[in-house]
Each structure stands twice: as structure tokens, then as C-alpha cells.
Design a protein around this motif. Structure first.
Motif, PDB file in Angstrom:
ATOM      1  N   GLY A  46     117.871 -54.444  12.223  1.00  0.00           N
ATOM      2  CA  GLY A  46     117.530 -53.040  12.430  1.00  0.00           C
ATOM      3  C   GLY A  46     116.227 -52.644  11.775  1.00  0.00           C
ATOM      4  N   GLY A  47     116.022 -53.075  10.527  1.00  0.00           N
ATOM      5  CA  GLY A  47     114.785 -52.749   9.836  1.00  0.00           C
ATOM      6  C   GLY A  47     113.583 -53.425  10.463  1.00  0.00           C
ATOM      7  N   SER A  48     113.745 -54.693  10.842  1.00  0.00           N
ATOM      8  CA  SER A  48     112.639 -55.416  11.484  1.00  0.00           C
ATOM      9  C   SER A  48     112.267 -54.763  12.806  1.00  0.00           C
ATOM     10  N   ALA A  49     113.288 -54.322  13.566  1.00  0.00           N
ATOM     11  CA  ALA A  49     113.022 -53.653  14.841  1.00  0.00           C
ATOM     12  C   ALA A  49     112.280 -52.342  14.621  1.00  0.00           C
ATOM     13  N   PHE A  50     112.696 -51.576  13.621  1.00  0.00           N
ATOM     14  CA  PHE A  50     112.077 -50.283  13.306  1.00  0.00           C
ATOM     15  C   PHE A  50     110.610 -50.473  12.943  1.00  0.00           C
ATOM     16  N   VAL A  51     110.326 -51.480  12.126  1.00  0.00           N
ATOM     17  CA  VAL A  51     108.947 -51.755  11.709  1.00  0.00           C
ATOM     18  C   VAL A  51     108.127 -52.270  12.886  1.00  0.00           C
ATOM     19  N   ALA A  52     108.680 -53.207  13.654  1.00  0.00           N
ATOM     20  CA  ALA A  52     107.934 -53.791  14.771  1.00  0.00           C
ATOM     21  C   ALA A  52     107.548 -52.734  15.795  1.00  0.00           C
ATOM     22  N   ALA A  64     125.232 -53.586  16.337  1.00  0.00           N
ATOM     23  CA  ALA A  64     126.300 -52.605  16.526  1.00  0.00           C
ATOM     24  C   ALA A  64     126.320 -51.637  15.358  1.00  0.00           C
ATOM     25  N   VAL A  65     126.739 -50.422  15.659  1.00  0.00           N
ATOM     26  CA  VAL A  65     127.016 -49.407  14.642  1.00  0.00           C
ATOM     27  C   VAL A  65     128.423 -48.881  14.892  1.00  0.00           C
ATOM     28  N   GLY A  66     128.941 -48.163  13.910  1.00  0.00           N
ATOM     29  CA  GLY A  66     130.259 -47.576  14.078  1.00  0.00           C
ATOM     30  C   GLY A  66     130.192 -46.253  14.824  1.00  0.00           C
ATOM     31  N   ASP A  67     131.368 -45.761  15.182  1.00  0.00           N
ATOM     32  CA  ASP A  67     131.464 -44.446  15.830  1.00  0.00           C
ATOM     33  C   ASP A  67     131.620 -43.402  14.732  1.00  0.00           C
ATOM     34  N   ASP A  68     130.556 -43.219  13.968  1.00  0.00           N
ATOM     35  CA  ASP A  68     130.605 -42.357  12.783  1.00  0.00           C
ATOM     36  C   ASP A  68     129.248 -41.681  12.600  1.00  0.00           C
ATOM     37  N   PRO A  69     129.134 -40.726  11.676  1.00  0.00           N
ATOM     38  CA  PRO A  69     127.849 -40.046  11.486  1.00  0.00           C
ATOM     39  C   PRO A  69     126.708 -40.987  11.118  1.00  0.00           C
ATOM     40  N   GLN A  70     127.004 -42.024  10.322  1.00  0.00           N
ATOM     41  CA  GLN A  70     125.936 -42.968   9.972  1.00  0.00           C
ATOM     42  C   GLN A  70     125.370 -43.634  11.228  1.00  0.00           C
ATOM     43  N   GLY A  71     126.273 -44.027  12.131  1.00  0.00           N
ATOM     44  CA  GLY A  71     125.831 -44.655  13.365  1.00  0.00           C
ATOM     45  C   GLY A  71     125.000 -43.722  14.218  1.00  0.00           C
ATOM     46  N   GLN A  72     125.386 -42.452  14.254  1.00  0.00           N
ATOM     47  CA  GLN A  72     124.614 -41.469  15.018  1.00  0.00           C
ATOM     48  C   GLN A  72     123.206 -41.314  14.445  1.00  0.00           C
ATOM     49  N   ILE A  73     123.105 -41.331  13.120  1.00  0.00           N
ATOM     50  CA  ILE A  73     121.788 -41.205  12.481  1.00  0.00           C
ATOM     51  C   ILE A  73     120.920 -42.424  12.799  1.00  0.00           C
ATOM     52  N   VAL A  74     121.498 -43.616  12.669  1.00  0.00           N
ATOM     53  CA  VAL A  74     120.745 -44.837  12.942  1.00  0.00           C
ATOM     54  C   VAL A  74     120.232 -44.838  14.380  1.00  0.00           C
ATOM     55  N   ARG A  75     121.129 -44.581  15.322  1.00  0.00           N
ATOM     56  CA  ARG A  75     120.732 -44.607  16.729  1.00  0.00           C
ATOM     57  C   ARG A  75     119.667 -43.540  17.011  1.00  0.00           C
ATOM     58  N   SER A  76     119.857 -42.350  16.459  1.00  0.00           N
ATOM     59  CA  SER A  76     118.905 -41.263  16.702  1.00  0.00           C
ATOM     60  C   SER A  76     117.520 -41.614  16.171  1.00  0.00           C
ATOM     61  N   MET A  77     117.446 -42.189  14.978  1.00  0.00           N
ATOM     62  CA  MET A  77     116.146 -42.513  14.395  1.00  0.00           C
ATOM     63  C   MET A  77     115.466 -43.654  15.138  1.00  0.00           C
ATOM     64  N   LEU A  78     116.242 -44.646  15.565  1.00  0.00           N
ATOM     65  CA  LEU A  78     115.669 -45.745  16.335  1.00  0.00           C
ATOM     66  C   LEU A  78     115.179 -45.258  17.692  1.00  0.00           C
ATOM     67  N   ASP A  79     115.999 -44.443  18.364  1.00  0.00           N
ATOM     68  CA  ASP A  79     115.581 -43.873  19.646  1.00  0.00           C
ATOM     69  C   ASP A  79     114.313 -43.050  19.482  1.00  0.00           C
ATOM     70  N   GLY A  80     114.254 -42.274  18.409  1.00  0.00           N
ATOM     71  CA  GLY A  80     113.084 -41.437  18.171  1.00  0.00           C
ATOM     72  C   GLY A  80     111.817 -42.240  17.974  1.00  0.00           C
ATOM     73  N   ALA A  81     111.954 -43.435  17.399  1.00  0.00           N
ATOM     74  CA  ALA A  81     110.792 -44.303  17.187  1.00  0.00           C
ATOM     75  C   ALA A  81     110.394 -45.064  18.437  1.00  0.00           C
ATOM     76  N   GLY A  82     111.287 -45.080  19.440  1.00  0.00           N
ATOM     77  CA  GLY A  82     110.994 -45.794  20.677  1.00  0.00           C
ATOM     78  C   GLY A  82     111.670 -47.135  20.815  1.00  0.00           C
ATOM     79  N   VAL A  83     112.500 -47.535  19.840  1.00  0.00           N
ATOM     80  CA  VAL A  83     113.235 -48.795  19.945  1.00  0.00           C
ATOM     81  C   VAL A  83     114.243 -48.694  21.088  1.00  0.00           C
ATOM     82  N   ASP A  84     114.337 -49.741  21.892  1.00  0.00           N
ATOM     83  CA  ASP A  84     115.327 -49.805  22.964  1.00  0.00           C
ATOM     84  C   ASP A  84     116.688 -50.118  22.343  1.00  0.00           C
ATOM     85  N   THR A  85     117.616 -49.161  22.408  1.00  0.00           N
ATOM     86  CA  THR A  85     118.943 -49.330  21.808  1.00  0.00           C
ATOM     87  C   THR A  85     120.025 -49.587  22.857  1.00  0.00           C
ATOM     88  N   SER A  86     119.633 -50.035  24.041  1.00  0.00           N
ATOM     89  CA  SER A  86     120.621 -50.279  25.090  1.00  0.00           C
ATOM     90  C   SER A  86     121.581 -51.412  24.726  1.00  0.00           C
TER      91      SER A  86
END
Length: 316
Positions: A46-52, A64-86
Motif C-alpha cells: 500500500g505504501g509503495s503504491a501510494f508513493v509510486a 485487502a482492507v476490512g469493512d471498517d472505518p480504517q478501510g474506508q480511509i485507506v481506500r479513499s486516500m488511495l483513490d484520491g491520489a489516483g491509485v487503481d483500487t479495483s
């Protein structure tokens, strides 16, 4: 037609909660005022993807992330940076891997870690199918239960399709040691830290350790030397890139960012020495701030920093 992928990262994804500075834990019910608390997508994948992605690579994360607030934050921040989270699955059976890091004034980072969904994420047909449009694969799932038995097949197929393969690990465990025996023959560049090399290869000599990993199948080895920079060992040459003269703030994601930086530099056309220097510069920019990105901005700014900032064995 699906978009091309510059880098596909597979493995650990966490949410890092970073607090700085923390000289000591408060006693009783007292508290402390700190300068900064940051939330960041992190982990060897995750960190390498965010930096790249920040460095301009079209990046996809398989984890994978959990179905929890932490997972929502991770996915939201990665999506915001442009990482493909499909390929970033949501696992309702496990929480999102989360780490709390009280950063000391000198940049050291003890931590509390909660294991979670990403270590159980499998490699599916979607990852195999993506190899036809992928330039680099960064395997950061060494010893993970979810990928056991699939990693070697995936990396073998990647190399057969002309994909550059790199590998990093979380910890030098017995499971990791065993998994590396099957993975390294299909890895173009293994990227351990010196401490991991000490545990896994039984030596403090980075050149000797690199050759031991290469004897197990890796085509090359990039050894992360912390405050001494990094060493690239290939079959026909050795290249050392010294660390920059900086005041480190938070060294949490330096290893992951160094991996991403090398891949970014190589993909953007730098030669081996240039890509290694760019990797060290990337890690330096990350170490100068708090969280996964630190002060990292983009490729061009990092390249300028690399060219303009003194290194430890250089006098200016």
C-alpha cells in the motif's frame, strides 16, 4: 480496453496513525500536546503504491482492507491520489491492518500493529489477467497465508510476459525464509534492508548477503542501508548511492518509498545508477516529513532534490 499499468503492487496494506514527536508515554491520565498526527495508507504494498502514484506511475494495488472505518480511509486516500483500487478487496471477516506509530524526535518509530485483512488477500485471475498490460510487479506478500502457493506461479508468469519483478518483505520470519526459496528464482530484484539481510542471509556484509540471495535465484539485490543510502548488486556490477544530508523527521516509510522510487526512476528512463540515486532521494523526501509521503511531492521535484542536495560522502 483496460488502461496500462506501470506498477502492480501485491501484499501488505495498512492504515498508519503517526504521532510526532513522542519522547515518552504520558503516565496516569495525563496527556501531551504533539505537533502532528497523520493518517496514511501504508505497508510494503500500500505504501509503495501510494508513493509510486505520487511519482507519476500508473499504479494498481492488489490487497485487502476490512469493512471498517480504517478501510474506508485507506481506500479513499488511495483513490484520491489516483491509485487503481479495483483489486483492493473488502474482507468482512478481518479488520484493516492498522499501525500506531509514536515517532521519537530523532525519527525512530516504535509501533503497535494490528494484523488484518491484507495478509489473507489471495492472488486471483484478475491479477494474472492484468499482467498483459503491466510493466512492473512489486511483490510484497512474502510469507502471507493468502498468497502461499500462488506467488511463484504469478511471478513466473510475469517474467514470461516481460514484466520486471521486484520483491520486498515485512519481517525476516521462518515463513518468509521458506517462501523466498520458491519466489527468488522469479525475482529480478530483491529489496531487503540490511537488518533483514542479517537475519535471512546470516551476514552483515551487504555484498556477500546479496550474492547469497542471488545464489537462491534472484537476478539482483538492492540492499537498503538506512542512513548510509542503498547498494545495488547485480551480476556484473555494484553501485552505491549515499544518503542525502537531511534531518530525519519520520523514517517509517523510507524502505517502501525507496522501493517505489527505484521502480519509478527505472520506469521513467534513468539508468541503474540514476534509478538508485532517485530511490535514495525519494526516501529522503519521505523522511523529512510525517507519514507515508512525508514531504514527497512529485517526480520532477524529487529529481531536482536529488541533483541539488548534498550527500553524506560529498562535500559542497
Amino acid at each position: 480496453m483496460a488502461a496500462p499499468i506501470d506498477l502492480l503492487c501485491v501484499g501488505l496494506t495498512t492504515l498508519d496513525i503517526t504521532v510526532r514527536p513522542v519522547e515518552s508515554l504520558p503516565e496516569g491520565e495525563t496527556g501531551q500536546i504533539v505537533e502532528k498526527i497523520a493518517l496514511s495508507p501504508a505497508g510494503t504494498a500500500g505504501g509503495s503504491a501510494f508513493v509510486a502514484q505520487t511519482l507519476g506511475l500508473r499504479t494498481t494495488l492488489s490487497s485487502a482492507v476490512g469493512d471498517d472505518p480504517q478501510g474506508q480511509i485507506v481506500r479513499s486516500m488511495l483513490d484520491g491520489a489516483g491509485v487503481d483500487t479495483s483489486m483492493l478487496a473488502i474482507d468482512p471477516n478481518w479488520p484493516t491492518s492498522t499501525t500506531v506509530l509514536p515517532i521519537r524526535p530523532n525519527g525512530d518509530r516504535p509501533n503497535w500493529h494490528m494484523m488484518g485483512a491484507s495478509i489473507f488477500a489471495p492472488v486471483t485471475e484478475a491479477e494474472f489477467a492484468a499482467l498483459d498490460r503491466t510493466r512492473n510487479v512489486h511483490w510484497a506478500a512474502v510469507g502471507f497465508p493468502g498468497t502461499m502457493g500462488k506467488g511463484a506461479d504469478f511471478l513466473r508468469e510475469a517474467q514470461a510476459r516481460g514484466v520486471f519483478t521486484s520483491c520486498d518483505l515485512i519481517a525476516p520470519t521462518e515463513a518468509a525464509q521458506s517462501d523466498l526459496d520458491t519466489l527468488l528464482p522469479h525475482v529480478d530484484l530483491f529489496m531487503p534492508s540490511l537488518a533483514e539481510m542479517r537475519e535471512l542471509a546470516g551476514t552483515d556484509d551487504p555484498v556477500e548477503g546479496a550474492h547469497r540471495f542471488m545464489a537462491r535465484g534472484a537476478k539482483g539485490c538492492l540492499v537498503k542501508l538506512g542512513g548510509e543510502g542503498a547498494l545495488l548488486v547485480l551480476s556484473d556490477e555494484q553501485i552505491h548511492a549515499p544518503a542525502h544530508r537531511i534531518d530525519p523527521v519520520d523514517t517509517t516509510s523510507c524502505g517502501d518509498s525507496l522501493c517505489a522510487g527505484y521502480i519509478a526512476g527505472r520506469t521513467r528512463g534513468l539508468d541503474q545508477a540514476g534509478a538508485l540515486r532517485f530511490a535514495v532521494a525519494t526516501a529522503a523526501r519521505v523522511a523529512m516529513g510525517v507519514g507515508t509521503l512525508g514531504l514527497l511531492e512529485d517526480y520532477d521535484t524529487t529529481l531536482a532534490f536529488m541533483l541539488d542536495t548534498a550527500v553524506k560522502d560529498e562535500r559542497r
